[in-house]
Scaffold this motif. Structure first.
Motif, PDB file in Angstrom:
ATOM      1  N   ILE A 166      14.160  12.229  51.988  1.00  0.00           N
ATOM      2  CA  ILE A 166      13.862  13.574  52.505  1.00  0.00           C
ATOM      3  C   ILE A 166      15.141  14.297  52.900  1.00  0.00           C
ATOM      4  O   ILE A 166      15.353  15.470  52.557  1.00  0.00           O
ATOM      5  CB  ILE A 166      12.897  13.473  53.711  1.00  0.00           C
ATOM      6  CG1 ILE A 166      11.523  12.993  53.246  1.00  0.00           C
ATOM      7  CG2 ILE A 166      12.784  14.820  54.420  1.00  0.00           C
ATOM      8  CD1 ILE A 166      10.563  12.700  54.381  1.00  0.00           C
ATOM      9  N   ARG A 212      17.246  15.233  49.864  1.00  0.00           N
ATOM     10  CA  ARG A 212      16.660  16.282  49.032  1.00  0.00           C
ATOM     11  C   ARG A 212      16.698  17.646  49.711  1.00  0.00           C
ATOM     12  O   ARG A 212      17.025  18.661  49.087  1.00  0.00           O
ATOM     13  CB  ARG A 212      15.214  15.935  48.679  1.00  0.00           C
ATOM     14  CG  ARG A 212      15.085  15.001  47.489  1.00  0.00           C
ATOM     15  CD  ARG A 212      13.628  14.891  47.072  1.00  0.00           C
ATOM     16  NE  ARG A 212      13.469  14.064  45.879  1.00  0.00           N
ATOM     17  CZ  ARG A 212      12.289  13.798  45.325  1.00  0.00           C
ATOM     18  NH1 ARG A 212      11.170  14.283  45.862  1.00  0.00           N
ATOM     19  NH2 ARG A 212      12.223  13.043  44.245  1.00  0.00           N
ATOM     20  N   TYR A 213      16.329  17.672  50.987  1.00  0.00           N
ATOM     21  CA  TYR A 213      16.111  18.949  51.660  1.00  0.00           C
ATOM     22  C   TYR A 213      17.215  19.323  52.647  1.00  0.00           C
ATOM     23  O   TYR A 213      17.289  20.452  53.100  1.00  0.00           O
ATOM     24  CB  TYR A 213      14.764  18.937  52.379  1.00  0.00           C
ATOM     25  CG  TYR A 213      13.608  18.674  51.445  1.00  0.00           C
ATOM     26  CD1 TYR A 213      13.161  19.667  50.554  1.00  0.00           C
ATOM     27  CD2 TYR A 213      12.985  17.436  51.418  1.00  0.00           C
ATOM     28  CE1 TYR A 213      12.107  19.420  49.687  1.00  0.00           C
ATOM     29  CE2 TYR A 213      11.927  17.187  50.548  1.00  0.00           C
ATOM     30  CZ  TYR A 213      11.496  18.174  49.680  1.00  0.00           C
ATOM     31  OH  TYR A 213      10.453  17.947  48.810  1.00  0.00           O
ATOM     32  N   PHE A 214      18.038  18.345  53.022  1.00  0.00           N
ATOM     33  CA  PHE A 214      19.142  18.643  53.938  1.00  0.00           C
ATOM     34  C   PHE A 214      20.433  18.050  53.386  1.00  0.00           C
ATOM     35  O   PHE A 214      21.224  17.455  54.115  1.00  0.00           O
ATOM     36  CB  PHE A 214      18.862  18.047  55.326  1.00  0.00           C
ATOM     37  CG  PHE A 214      17.584  18.522  55.940  1.00  0.00           C
ATOM     38  CD1 PHE A 214      17.531  19.714  56.637  1.00  0.00           C
ATOM     39  CD2 PHE A 214      16.411  17.776  55.813  1.00  0.00           C
ATOM     40  CE1 PHE A 214      16.348  20.153  57.213  1.00  0.00           C
ATOM     41  CE2 PHE A 214      15.232  18.193  56.375  1.00  0.00           C
ATOM     42  CZ  PHE A 214      15.191  19.395  57.078  1.00  0.00           C
ATOM     43  N   LYS A 215      20.619  18.237  52.066  1.00  0.00           N
ATOM     44  CA  LYS A 215      21.714  17.558  51.381  1.00  0.00           C
ATOM     45  C   LYS A 215      23.063  17.846  52.017  1.00  0.00           C
ATOM     46  O   LYS A 215      23.866  16.943  52.241  1.00  0.00           O
ATOM     47  CB  LYS A 215      21.738  17.962  49.916  1.00  0.00           C
ATOM     48  CG  LYS A 215      22.733  17.162  49.084  1.00  0.00           C
ATOM     49  CD  LYS A 215      22.566  17.455  47.603  1.00  0.00           C
ATOM     50  CE  LYS A 215      23.510  16.598  46.778  1.00  0.00           C
ATOM     51  NZ  LYS A 215      23.351  16.854  45.330  1.00  0.00           N
TER      52      LYS A 215
END
Length: 645
Positions: free
Chosen positions: A146, A149-152
């Motif tokens: 997660i 993906r969303y806070f790379k």
């Protein structure tokens, strides 16, 4: 792994235990595990943008479960034939919790402080660290995916934040609950995440250039922690940062180009690393069962136990761990895994349902004797029922020993003349403040002792008519727990009718690693084996030299062993009506105490009368004339600040 094994072995040289900081090996393990697993997961995410969870957890199952199940199956016969019912029940529960990767939670609620002698006899206590690791990796891959993906762009800050919160929680928790700090995955997550941060650095930017000095410094930090940390070190906590940083430095900067790297990559180190998981699994149960069956687990036994561990670990690695880990026969693997789980679960449920198969004790401890002793011990909490106003009082107080002593002593106290008040401060936090005794319990299960203790000890009407106070404590002048006991006696005396104080000495005891019932069960013997192996109390002990001897308190010491058999084991009783004198390592049974006190009262009447004890106790077969005589004030009774007998 070597550090952990040496720590659990507890080698002693000149009275000193070696490598008392060996528990740091677990923290090193957490960092390495976090580094390796995170490296695998991050590499997969970078390459594919996803995590194959089925493949990941299958790898974990192949790596962990076959070898774990082999140890469980191998130890079951030993557990059945060597462990007492309560111990077998604990063993079964620990296996069940380890199957669910929750043994750290189970041991948090049931075990003594990690590293204490009693914990060395729990064959699966070591699985707590495996459970912490697996709890972390059940949720970690999902969170990792997660975040990536969303806070790379914020991956590094997110991991740093979680690690910082975990470390802060660890530092706060260890002050208030050392057990929770030790066993909780929340207080250990920062160690695993330290490895994650290092893995992220390598995956994103490649291997850091080797630095010989930093690698050596890391090795020094780890080895220094192993040597300098001890049982008194607050751990895990701030100082745990030292070996964690040291491990990270070794992982980051060691290589075959420098001394630290060459040492850790040497063939002996590499081979040890290959079998490290099997070493981890086998060493603790081997040590535990060896300690159970050895009356003197000395350095020679410890060397043999380590050699046995190494041999079994290598065999386990070759025939179980390695084949199952790399087999391509998935169907056969899952079938064997499923059948193993079913078999172990059935065995665990059987042991729990049957309460540890207590019938196994019948040969050495008859069921009728067990039932009678249990009935006697259950009467303690009702001893204070129907307290009569105006009658002179005898207080019987103490720790866990107070229960059976009170039950036995009450049989010989003239109930027409005296009111008995029996109290235990077992796990009560006793404090005298503003002329009031406060005694909150350390846990709610001890309220049944602490609430009545606080109630009656502060009853000034009882104290004002108190004629005698009997202290019944484990090693009263030595035991480091409850050091308030003599201050409490002084306070009680100051509020009494010049009460006489009697301190009762203990009977024969074993070392903390062995129980009398365990010795009887393992060797199919009566309680005489316990008396032969008893190491306490020593004859002719100078009580005044012991650390808690109260020089300013007037009291009479009742030397139980001297009065009964003058320290001659050939003349000492070992059981009464089938009940052994102790079942654990130090608590006398109620049935035996009743017989023992009666025997002393009958045979040592003159000694007890001169000490004033017969002002309060009546011999079991005294004639009416003797009872009348013993009830008269004894002008020759003496109170002393040194032992009378």
């Amino acid at each position: 792994m070597i550090a952990v094994i040496l720590y659990h072995a507890e080698f002693t040289v000149a009275g000193h235990t070696l490598l008392q900081g060996g528990y740091i090996g677990v923290d090193v393990f957490f960092v390495i595990s976090g580094f390796l697993i995170s490296q695998i997961l991050l590499t997969e995410i970078e390459a594919t943008g996803r995590i194959d969870f089925l493949k990941f957890y299958t790898r974990r199952a192949r790596r962990i479960l076959p070898a774990l199940f082999a140890v469980i199956f191998a130890t079951m016969p030993f557990a059945y034939f060597l462990l007492l019912p309560s111990e077998l029940l604990d063993y079964a529960n620990s296996i069940g919790s380890s199957l669910l990767f929750g043994s750290n939670i189970y041991f948090y609620f049931t075990a003594a402080q990690y590293g204490e002698p009693i914990t060395l006899l729990k064959p699966f206590l070591h699985t707590w660290s495996l459970s912490v690791e697996e709890q972390f990796y059940i949720g970690f891959p999902i969170l990792l995916l997660i975040v990536r993906r969303y806070f790379k762009s914020r991956f590094l800050p997110c991991v740093l934040l979680v690690a910082a919160l975990s470390f802060a929680f660890c530092v706060v928790t260890v002050r208030h609950d050392l057990q929770q700090a030790f066993y909780s995955p929340l207080t250990r997550a920062w160690e695993l995440l330290a490895g994650t941060l290092l893995a992220y650095q390598e995956v994103r930017r490649g291997r850091i250039r080797p630095q010989p000095l930093l690698a050596a410094a890391g090795l020094v930090l780890v080895l220094g922690s192993l040597i300098l940390f001890g049982k008194d070190t607050v751990h895990p906590g701030r100082v745990t940062v030292i070996p964690v940083i040291g491990t990270c430095l070794v992982l980051a900067f060691a290589s075959r180009e420098n001394a630290a790297g060459r040492l850790l990559a040497s063939r002996p180190a590499a081979l040890t690393g290959l079998v490290s998981y099997s070493l981890y699994l086998w060493h603790y149960p081997i040590f535990a069962f060896w300690r159970l069956t050895s009356l003197n687990f000395d350095n020679g036994d410890k060397f043999l136990a380590i050699a046995a561990t190494a041999l079994v670990a290598v065999v386990s690695f070759v025939i179980i761990e390695k084949p199952f880990r790399f087999t391509r026969r998935n169907r056969a693997f899952w079938i064997s895994l499923g059948s193993s789980v079913a078999t172990i679960t059935a065995a665990v449920l059987s042991a729990i349902t049957m309460a540890g198969f207590p019938h196994r004790l019948d040969e050495v401890y008859p069921p009728l004797a067990q039932a009678n002793e249990a009935r006697l011990e259950s009467t303690f909490l009702s001893l204070n029922d129907n307290i009569q106003a105006g009658k002179p009082v005898i207080f019987i107080i103490g720790d866990s020993h107070a229960r059976n002593w009170s039950i036995a002593l009450k049989n010989y106290i003239d109930s027409d003349r005296y009111q008995v008040v029996a109290l235990s401060y077992l796990n009560c936090m006793v404090e005298i403040k503003n002329d009031i005794v406060k005694a909150p319990s350390r846990a709610s299960i001890y309220d049944k002792y602490c609430i009545p203790f606080e109630k009656y000890i502060n009853d000034k009407s009882l104290l004002s008519r108190t004629k005698a106070i009997f202290l019944t404590s484990l090693r009263p002048f030595e035991y480091t727990v409850n050091p308030f006991r003599f201050e409490l006696l002084s306070w009680m005396k100051s509020h009494s009718d010049n009460a006489r104080i009697f301190v009762f000495g203990n009977y024969f005891q074993l070392d903390q690693l062995h129980s009398c019932l365990g010795l009887m069960f393992q060797r199919k013997s009566d309680a005489s084996i316990c008396l032969r192996e008893a190491t306490y109390p020593p004859a002719n002990q100078d009580l005044a030299q012991l650390p808690f001897f109260p020089p300013d308190l007037a009291f009479t010491y009742v030397d139980t062993v001297k009065l009964h058999c003058d320290y001659d084991k050939e003349k000492c009783l070992t059981s009464s009506r089938g009940v052994p004198f102790i079942t654990d390592w130090n608590h006398m049974t109620a049935e035996f105490l009743t017989t023992l006190i009666g025997d002393i009262l009958e045979k040592r009447t003159a000694d007890l009368r001169s000490d004033g004890l017969l002002d309060f106790l009546v011999p079991p077969h005294a004639t009416e004339a003797e009872q009348t005589a013993s009830s008269q004030p004894n002008s020759g009774a003496t109170s002393a600040a040194s032992p009378s007998n």
